[in-house]
Write a protein that holds these residues in place. Sequence first.
Motif: not given
Length: 79
Positions: A5-11, A13-22
């Motif tokens: 259920g994770w969004p695409p990588l571009t999503g 990066v654009e909307r949840h960068a802190h989640v991807l960073e973590t």
Amino acid sequence: MRALGWPPLTGLVERHAHVLETFIARHIGYDVIQCLFPPAAGASPRYLIDSVERARIAAQVITLRGQAIAIPRATATSS
């Protein structure tokens, strides 16, 4: 991750960068880093990535910070 259920990588990066960073800082392993950032073809790497301690995303650029081990360069010997 998409199947979970994770969004695409571009999503991310654009909307949840802190989640991807973590996620990157905590879960990206050495093997994955080597796949993403392989040594240049025919060149010896200058550093061996040991760990990723922090990831930062800004302007669609991912910056990784952590520990690396410098690989000594062989020096040419004269005969």
